[in-house]
Each structure stands twice: as C-alpha cells, then as structure tokens.
Design an enzyme around this catalytic site. Structure first.
Site, mmCIF file in Angstrom:
data_model
loop_
_atom_site.group_PDB
_atom_site.id
_atom_site.type_symbol
_atom_site.label_atom_id
_atom_site.label_comp_id
_atom_site.label_asym_id
_atom_site.label_seq_id
_atom_site.Cartn_x
_atom_site.Cartn_y
_atom_site.Cartn_z
ATOM 1 N N LYS A 683 0.848 -1.189 0.000
ATOM 2 C CA LYS A 683 0.000 0.000 0.000
ATOM 3 C C LYS A 683 0.886 1.242 0.000
ATOM 4 C CE LYS A 683 -2.296 2.879 2.846
ATOM 5 N NZ LYS A 683 -2.199 3.949 1.882
ATOM 6 N N GLU A 764 9.261 2.211 11.319
ATOM 7 C CA GLU A 764 10.208 3.335 11.300
ATOM 8 C C GLU A 764 9.427 4.635 11.257
ATOM 9 O OE1 GLU A 764 13.488 2.934 8.611
ATOM 10 O OE2 GLU A 764 13.142 0.772 8.514
ATOM 11 N N CYS A 798 12.844 12.106 6.870
ATOM 12 C CA CYS A 798 12.772 11.803 8.306
ATOM 13 C C CYS A 798 14.116 12.065 8.967
ATOM 14 C CB CYS A 798 12.263 10.392 8.566
ATOM 15 S SG CYS A 798 12.811 9.213 7.364
ATOM 16 N N GLU A 894 7.869 17.061 15.868
ATOM 17 C CA GLU A 894 8.300 16.906 14.485
ATOM 18 C C GLU A 894 7.449 17.803 13.581
ATOM 19 O OE1 GLU A 894 9.583 13.314 11.500
ATOM 20 O OE2 GLU A 894 7.809 13.069 12.725
#
Ligand SMILES: Cc1cc2nc3c(=O)[nH]c(=O)nc-3n(C[C@H](O)[C@H](O)[C@H](O)COP(=O)(O)OP(=O)(O)OC[C@H]3O[C@@H](n4cnc5c(N)ncnc54)[C@H](O)[C@@H]3O)c2cc1C
Length: 1015
Positions: A683, A764, A798, A894
């Site tokens: 996906k 992750e 990231c 973040e």
C-alpha cells in the site's frame, strides 16, 4: 632516442644546472616548516594529523584550545616521532600561552611561504620584489568556499578593488621580456568562479551562468579599460563545464568579442581535457580573437578520486601520474600548434614538462616570447630563476588573503609538496637523478615513477573480476559475490541533463494516466479513482489509481495467503533473481521514474535520482544478503549430530510506505519481504500512488508470480487500519508518522480469533534531528551541510535536521553565515534543475507547517523567512527561528517542513543533553575538529545514525544502515545486514546421525534448503 627527447634532456639538464646553483630552501633541513615537511614525508599518520591540525588552528582563538587540540592530534604519535612530538606537546601543556603563540607564529610562517600577502598592501611588496627579478604576477584572492550570495558579492567587490589597486600601483611597469608584450598585460588577476556564486549546481549550468555573468561583466569591463588580464581558474570537475561555458559565452558577447586578454585553465589530469581544449580552440577561431589557456595538471586529484568513489562515478581523472604527464605533453602540442589563436601559459613545476614545452616550441619555430611559464608563489623558486636566466617569460601565481580563508589553499600546497608522486619532492627531497626526472612519461605508464615510489594504481572504478572493495563493498563479503551501490546520476554531463529534461517532457505528456489495483495478478478497477496532484501546481493531476475498499483488501489478503505456500518454497536464488531483474528495470527507467518524482512529490532532480538509486540498491543488497543467509547453516560441529539453523518466511506481509522516499522505502520494504519468501500487500502513500503503481508494473515485468505481490491503493484510515488488524496478516512493515506507527504497534499486539502468528511490526517513524556545531567547527562545511540537511527536500526527510545546536562561543559567527546562506537558497518548482527547495507535499502539510511557524513566532524569534517564493503551489518559505529553548514545541515536535530551530548552548555537555532531550533518536550530526569531542559525541549522542562533519541526511544502502530508536522506530536498520531477519522466523533442525556408535567425522557447514516438495 628521438631528436625531441634529446632536446628535452638537453634543456632539462641546463635547467637543473641552473637550479643546483640555488638550492630550494623549502626542502632544506632547517626551520619549522622544513621539519614538518620532513616528518610528513616519513610518516603518513603524522602527515594526516599535521594537516588536520593546521586546518583547525586558524579558527582557534584561545591558547588553551590550541594546546588541547595539539595534544589530541599528536598525543598518540608512534614511536619514531615520539621524542620531537611528545616534547612539544608536554611543553605546550606547561606554558600554554607561550606555546600557542610560537605555534601560531610557526604555522603562520608556513602559510606565508605560500601566501604572497595578507592584503593588497602586503602583496604589492612581494610584486615589487618579483619585478626586480623579472618575474610577473597573477594575483588570486583567497576565500573559495562561499556559503551565501552575501559572501559571493563581497568576493566580487574585493576582486574589483584589487584590480583597481594593481592597475594603479603598477602604472609604468614594463614587460620583462619586451617582445610580444601585447599578449601579456602586466596586471593579471585570477578569479575563482565558484566564489562568485554560492548556489552552483552542476545540473544547472544555465542557471549558474545567469547568476555569474552579471557579476563578472563589470570585472571584465574594468579589466579591459585598465588594460589588465583576467584568468578564469579551474576548480573541481563539478564546475568545469559551467566554467568553460561561462567563459565562452561572456567572451563572445559584443562587448568582449574582440578583447584578447581573457584566459582559462585546462587540467591535464582530466580525461576530457583534450576534447575541451580542442573545443575551445574551435570556438576561439570562430570568434576570431586570441585568448589564453593556462595548462596545468590539476590541483584536486585526491578530491576527485574520493568523490567519484563515494558516488560510484567513473573517475574523471587519470589514475596514474605519468598519464597526466603524457597528457600534459599532448596538450602542450595542441596549444603550440594553435598558437595563432591561443596563447599558452604552462603552469607546472616539473622540469620535464617545462623542458618538453621549450623543446617543442623550438621544433615548431615558435619564439620563446610568445608563451609563458607560470609558477605558484613559494614553490620551485630555483626553477623560476633558471627560466628567467634562460630568457623565458615567467609569471608567479600570488594568493592574497588572511590565514583562515587561505587554509584549504595551504593544505593543497602542503599535499602537493609531500606527495609521493610529485616532482618537487622527487627532485628536492629525494634527490632523484636528472636522467630519471627527464624520462619520457610514456615509458613510465604502468611502471614505477622513480626508485622507491609506489607502483601507480592501474585500476579504474572496477577491476575486471568485478571485485572492487574500494567501491563501497562490505568488508566481510566473499570475493565472488559482492554488493555494489548503483552510481548516482552525474548531472555534470550534458547528456544526463538532456535525458532528464526529455523525461520530464514525456512524463508531463502522460499526465492523467489511470492505474488499476493488482490482486492475484489481475487488474482490478473500482468505481472510485484517487487523484494524485503536482504539489508545485495543484491544479495538475499527475495520475490516478483505482481506490480499494474493504472487499478488495479482503481479496488481496486471500490472494497473498494462497500464493504463500508456493512462494515460500521457491528457492531463495529465484527470489533473489526476481529482485535483480526489478533493479535492472528500475535502472532502465531511471530518468522516467525520477521525472515522475519531481512532479508527484516535488523532489529536486538530484533528490529524485537519489531515491531511485536507493531503490535499486535495496534490490541488489537484499538479494545479496538473502544469498548469505539463505542456506541452512550448521550451528556447531559435534560428532553424531547435525543441527542446521535456517529461516522460514513469516507469511503475509503488509507494506505501508510514505511519500517522502516514494520509491526507495516502498521498494525496500517490498523487496525485503519478497526475497525472504513472504507474500506482500503493498500500500503506497496516497500522495505518491503513481510511483507505487510503477513499482507494481516493474515487479510484474520482472516476473513476480500472481498473488505474491498485490497492489492496493486506498485510504490508510480505511484499508490500512483493516489490514493491520487482519488475522491473516503476519507482518507489517511500516514507515511513516509517529501517530500511525504507534497505532499499528499497539494494534498488532492484539491477537485476533483465528490468528496463527504473533504479528511482527517493522516500524520506522520520524525524528527531531539535532546537528551540533562545536566551537572549532569548520563553518564552510557546517553551514553548507546544515542548510542542506534542514532544507533539502523541504525538510521532509525523516533524517532532516530540525534543531541546530550551537555552542555560544561560535554562535554569532554561525548565525550570521547561516542566515545569509538560507537567504541564498533557490526556492521554486523543482522541474527547474537549479532549485533546491520545492513545495511541501500537500495542503494538509502546508497548513500544519504554517501552524508550527505561527507557534514558533509566539515562542521564539523569527530570524529568517524567505520572501521570494512562488505564489501558487504548496510552497513554504524556508524559516529559521532563534532564541529557541529546548522545551519549546518547535524544539520538541516533528514539523516535517523547512523550519529550523537554532538553540544556543554553553558547552558540549549541554549540547549533547539538549540533543538527547527529545522523544526521538533517528539521526544526528556533529561538526567539530576536536578528536576528543568527536569521540565524546560518538559515544553519547542518542540516535540510530550519527554523522560527523557531514550532512545528517543521505544514507546509502549497505554503507549507512538506516533507522532509529526511542519514538523513531523499533531499532531496525533498513539497508543493513540484519534487516532481513525481521521478515523471517528462525528454525533449527537437529538430526541424530549416529548409527550403532558410528558417525561421519565432519558435517558440512551448510546444506541445501529444506524445500518440500522438491522442485
Ligand atoms: C601558476 C599555476 C596555476 C595553477 N592553477 C590551477 C587551477 O586553476 N586549477 C587547477 O586545478 N590546478 C591549477 N594548478 C595546478 C596545481 O596547483 C599543481 O600545481 C599542479 O597540478 C602540479 O603539477 P606539476 O606539473 O607542477 O607537478 P608534478 O609533480 O609533475 O605533477 C603533480 C600533479 O600530477 C597529478 N597527479 C598526481 N598523482 C596522480 C595520479 N596518481 N594519477 C594522475 N595524475 C596524478 C596531479 O594533478 C598533481 O597535482 C596551477 C599550477 C600553477 C603552477
């Protein structure tokens, strides 16, 4: 012996005779510099430490710091050097102020050997002295690394001032040779092109030229008015084509077309050099005005070799020193044979190269006043004098500037003087005979240069047997099956630029394509299509994919479950080959896929190519790793029993990938799951569904069997959540946000009725990555790399840096350069090659980041925000906040956008405490030149990937296994050697092989796979 060789030897010997009358003092045995050089030539470790110490020294202000660095660099010196060095270090500890003063004086003295003056006043003294010796000059302003347009403009202004000054001060000076003086103006300025523009990007020569030309025109114009000469110096290969093009464009403009006093450099160590020179000559003939070429071997040999190796590029330079010498001579001939249009300036300290030019000129009947020899200030003094005595025209290259910007120049000179293969060392330090030094370099290719020198390397990038440990192969790898990273696309080449442009056009022409779901090998359409838009122009739909609902999700699970039995029993070799075929297709379609990323997720060219390269690397790396672990392995050698450990796949894997590395992360997780024998439901992110569909196409073309890989586009909240909870899904490989990752982690822990396996989650998530700048950091590097880490791909990696932690001692200097560097960034549509900062992914991201910017404005000080950004599209201005405290939201949460928080700290301990003080531990960076502080940071910073003195993004498969811990992830390492184990269940099969007390003595360390039924 040919008559030319005889002439060369005769002239060479004459030069040596003259040289021997005035020995070269810098290779004598007296003085600090001389002792340092002698030690460096004796001991490679000392040389490295010494050059590093020299590099940092100029930036140290306190005596204590100097002494501390001295100890750190030299305390562990090996025995041979111990007495000299240890005494120095001990002494320095006792009287730091005195020692640091002496050291500074000595190193400044060393720099003064090569720097003709600190400022224009100073340099004029040198030029006047040289005038007495009939030596001309070209002046070069030190300061090559500019990080911002402010610095570039300052360099241009200094060039103009210097030009005026030189013209004023040398009024009335005459040509030392007298004849043909119109070819050689007295005032000669060498300009470093990269110092005039901070955003040079090899992919965008036109963009660079558009910025450089307006800065150079006034300098050229004024030079012309003053009767001066301007030389375009040549730097690294990345800038070569732009520099050549710029030179030709400017000199063809009406204003300069008939101006004969411009010159450029050709580097003979480059394989392209002859083609470039011939092209220049052809251009010159068409232009109809003389120009000058300074022929050199080249100053960046080590750098070019290292850079090419790191990126998997073909070496642009020759690898054997005599090849560069041979090429220098071949180019000398080209220059002299075309002397009616081009004036030659030979920049070499090598008497063989010089004597060859002299002999050839004589053979061709060219008067010695029609060309010149150029030398660097502080080098080869006796050779200069000898040539003047012989009646040749000699010009000295005189760098002017302060010690700090001059450091990289100084280190290049030190390297040159101590190089094993360099002429100066051979002549003046090793005292190699004249006969040896004057040999024809053609005879030396593939041989030794002079007694004692190493046999030159003959290997280009790859050895014929394919084993190339230099190219990044794992050290433990067996020789016959080696993993190699795919090369990055090198946009220095025009062909690469053109192919990318063509791919962008093609992909644009195919906008609006529709992709089906793929389940059990069947193409499935649903009544809903998800569009995917171009974030630079949200009214453009890049493509669509059919949207799956729960029924399609169920079908995909069934297909994957049904296909599992056969796929799990397919030999790993076949599965590995599937990945390799996929890699080959990715490689074949590389430009097209990169272009698609530019449109679908707003990546710049290089970032997009990096993503496709990483996908290719994952396929090769996991195929390679599977071969290492695929065969059952004997656990222990014990008589009478054999125990083999091997692995079973876990079952059905659900791969949920993000949009920020739309091909690499998706392909990495899919290929790991497939090669280990799992079947997969893939996906992709809704924002990058075209790229996901492409990956499906690629695996289908590579021959993935029906049901083994199923492509399911759909909404995460609907099908993602359904599949995560599904009893028949055994493994979830997820990369994405913390919020979704934690939900998956939690949900996977619940066992549903009928569930066979405990679900494994490979998870992750994000980071709040810090970069620490120490007080002795090299700011040229720290600023450029931090800006890239923070704003490359709009801060949406990231691994991106979002907190810059700066020691207070350095704070003001860092901030000043950081803000002006940010102000120089090019923000815009990444279809244009020179753009560094593009749009953020979508409207939701845009709003979220804007919210954070507003939070930042309330919490801290808005120190910088770009103004010139495109009006339409999801563009966010690169933003920097200062006065940020570690507990503020912008320092803890973040943001995933181009927003950088700068935090001031007292010392390194506090910096590390702040760095470690968030929920995350993904990547971190540290810039320092203190070996002790570097060790401290290596040991203490909490992050899965720690980068010292480089950017904190850009992990390379196999080289930088990637992934973090704390709230950044479950401790797995994509692209690492233990990654595949996450997708596997270990199993041990033990058999008693003793029969009536008899057993074979030895058991094989490996056996064939346990595959039943056998195929
Ligand atoms: C006045 C002047 C201006 C210069 N301007 C520039 C400039 O703008 N740009 C620039 O790049 N250089 C420039 N140089 C050249 C550079 O700085 C070095 O001085 C020059 O390359 C040294 O060559 P050499 O002939 O004096 O010495 P040699 O000892 O004969 O040659 C050393 C050179 O050989 C090459 N080399 C070393 N090892 C190998 C190997 N294993 N395989 C292949 N080649 C090898 C390298 O180029 C090295 O510098 C300039 C030099 C001078 C004198």
């Amino acid at each position: 012996m040919s008559s030319l060789q005889a002439q060369i030897e005769e002239r060479g010997e004459r030069i040596f005779d003259l040289v021997d009358r005035h020995p070269e003092s810098i290779f004598s045995k007296a003085g600090f510099y001389q002792r340092m050089m002698a030690l460096s030539m004796r001991d490679e470790h000392f040389k490295v430490q010494m050059f590093r110490f020299v590099d940092v020294l100029a930036s140290l202000r306190r005596s204590g710091d100097i002494v501390q660095h001295l100890g750190e660099y030299f305390a562990d010196m090996r025995d041979g050097l111990a007495p000299v060095v240890h005494t120095g270090v001990r002494l320095a500890r006792i009287v730091p102020w005195l020692s640091s003063m002496v050291l500074r004086r000595n190193v400044s003295g060393m720099a003064r050997q090569f720097i003709a003056g600190k400022n224009p006043d100073d340099v004029m003294k040198t030029l006047r002295k040289r005038r007495q010796q009939d030596i001309g000059f070209t002046v070069d302003l030190l300061g090559e690394a500019v990080v911002s347009e402010k610095e570039a403009d300052a360099y241009a202004a200094r060039c103009s001032e210097l030009l005026e000054r030189l013209a004023r001060e040398t009024r009335g000076w005459t040509d030392p040779v007298g004849k043909n003086r119109e070819l050689f103006p007295v005032v000669n300025l060498s300009v470093k092109i990269s110092a005039l523009y901070s955003q040079m990007n090899p992919a965008d020569p036109a963009g660079a030229i558009a910025h450089l030309a307006p800065k150079l025109r006034p300098i050229l114009r004024r030079a012309r008015e003053l009767g001066a000469f301007i030389n375009f110096d040549m730097e690294s290969y990345a800038h070569k084509n732009t520099t050549l093009e710029l030179f030709k464009i400017l000199c063809t403009e009406a204003e300069f077309n008939d101006w004969p006093h411009a010159g450029i450099v050709i580097q003979a160590y480059l394989r392209d050099a002859e083609a470039d020179l011939r092209d220049l000559i052809e251009w010159g003939r068409a232009r109809g005005t003389r120009f000058t070429v300074r022929l050199v071997k080249g100053a960046y040999w080590d750098y070019e070799k290292i850079k090419s190796r790191q990126n998997g590029w073909d070496y642009p330079v020759y690898l054997q020193k005599p090849e560069s010498d041979v090429n220098f001579e071949a180019l000398t001939r080209v220059l002299l044979e075309n002397q009616t249009i081009v004036t030659a300036a030979f920049g070499s300290h090598n008497v063989r190269s010089i004597a060859h030019a002299q002999a050839l000129a004589e053979e061709l009947g060219i008067d010695r006043s029609r060309f010149e020899f150029q030398f660097l200030y502080g080098m080869a003094g006796p050779i200069k004098r000898a040539l003047v005595e012989m009646g040749y025209r000699v010009r000295e290259y005189c760098p002017v500037g302060e010690l700090l910007p001059g450091m990289s120049y100084l280190v290049r000179r030190l390297l040159e003087n101590t190089s094993n293969e360099g002429f100066l060392r051979a002549k003046f330090s090793e005292h190699v005979s004249a006969a040896q030094l004057l040999r024809d370099p053609n005879e030396l290719v593939n041989g030794k240069l002079w007694p004692g020198s190493p046999t030159p390397a003959t290997t280009p990038n790859r050895k014929p047997d394919g084993y190339a440990p230099e190219d990044g192969a794992s050290l433990a790898a067996p020789h016959d099956d080696i993993y190699e990273n795919s090369p990055l696309m090198n946009f220095v080449y025009k062909e690469s630029q053109e192919q990318m442009q063509a791919a962008l056009r093609d992909v644009r022409n195919r906008f609006g394509r529709k992709f089906p779901l793929v389940i059990n090998g069947e193409k499935i359409w649903t009544d809903k299509l998800t569009p995917s838009v171009n974030p630079s122009a949200p009214n453009e739909i890049v493509g669509y994919a059919a949207e799956a609902g729960i029924p399609e999700a169920e079908r995909a699970v069934k297909a994957a479950r049904d296909a599992f039995g056969k796929w799990s029993r397919t030999p790993f070799e076949e599965r590995a080959q599937l990945l390799e075929r996929a890699a080959a297709i990715l490689d074949r379609r590389r430009y097209e896929l990169s272009a698609l990323e530019v449109f679908e997720v707003g990546k710049s060219w290089a970032e997009a190519d990096g993503d496709i390269r990483e996908a290719i690397d994952f396929c090769h790396f996991y195929a390679y790793q599977m071969r290492l672990i695929g065969r059952p392995r004997l656990t222990q050698q014990v008589p009478g029993e054999e125990s083999y450990q091997h692995y079973w796949p876990r079952g059905v894997a659900l791969v949920i990938a993000p949009w920020n590395f739309p091909m690499a992360i998706l392909c990495g997780m899919v290929s790991a799951a497939l090669v280990t024998g799992n079947t997969v439901i893939m996906k992709p992110s809704e924002q990058s569904l075209n790229i996901g569909a492409m990956l499906m196409e690629i695996f289908e073309e590579a021959g993935v069997p029906p049901g083994v890989l199923n492509f399911l586009n759909g909404r995460g909240s609907v099908i993602g959540a359904h599949l995560v909870d599904h009893k028949d899904v055994d493994l979830i490989a997820f990369t994405g946000s913390r919020e979704v990752g934690l939900r998956i982690w939690e949900s996977a822990g619940i066992t549903r009725p009928g569930q066979r396996e405990l679900k494994r989650v490979v998870c992750e998530m994000g980071g709040k990555n810090p970069v620490i700048v120490d007080s002795d950091a090299d700011l040229d590097e720290a600023i450029v790399d931090s800006i890239y880490s923070a704003f490359g791909y709009q801060g949406q990696k990231c691994s991106a840096c979002s907190r810059l932690i700066v020691l207070e001692e350095n704070y003001d200097r860092v901030l000043e350069r950081l803000l002006s560097a940010a102000a120089s960034l090019r923000v815009g549509n990444p279809e244009e090659p020179g753009i560094m900062v593009g749009p953020v992914i979508d409207e939701a991201a845009y709003k979220r980041i804007q919210d954070y910017i507003n939070i930042g404005k309330g919490e801290a000080t808005l120190a910088y925000q770009a103004k010139a950004i495109p009006g339409k599209g999801y563009f966010i201005a690169p933003t920097i906040f200062t006065g940020v405290q570690p507990n503020m939201r912008i320092a803890r949460e973040e943001i995933f956008g181009p927003v950088l928080s700068v935090i001031k700290v007292r010392d390194l301990d506090e910096a590390i405490e702040v760095a470690n003080g968030t929920d995350y531990a993904l990547t971190a960076g540290f810039f320092s030149r203190s070996p002790a502080n570097i060790e401290h940071a290596k040991a203490e910073i909490e992050a899965g990937n720690i980068y010292i003195n480089r950017s904190c993004t850009g992990a390379v498969v196999g080289r930088h296994p990637f992934g973090g811990f704390k709230m950044s992830g479950g401790g797995t390492k994509a692209g690492g050697e233990d990654y595949l184990l996450q997708f596997l269940l270990p199993r041990v099969v033990t058999e008693n092989i003793m029969r009536h007390g008899f057993a074979p003595e030895e058991t094989a360390p490996h056996r064939d796979e346990f595959l039943w039924p056998p195929r």
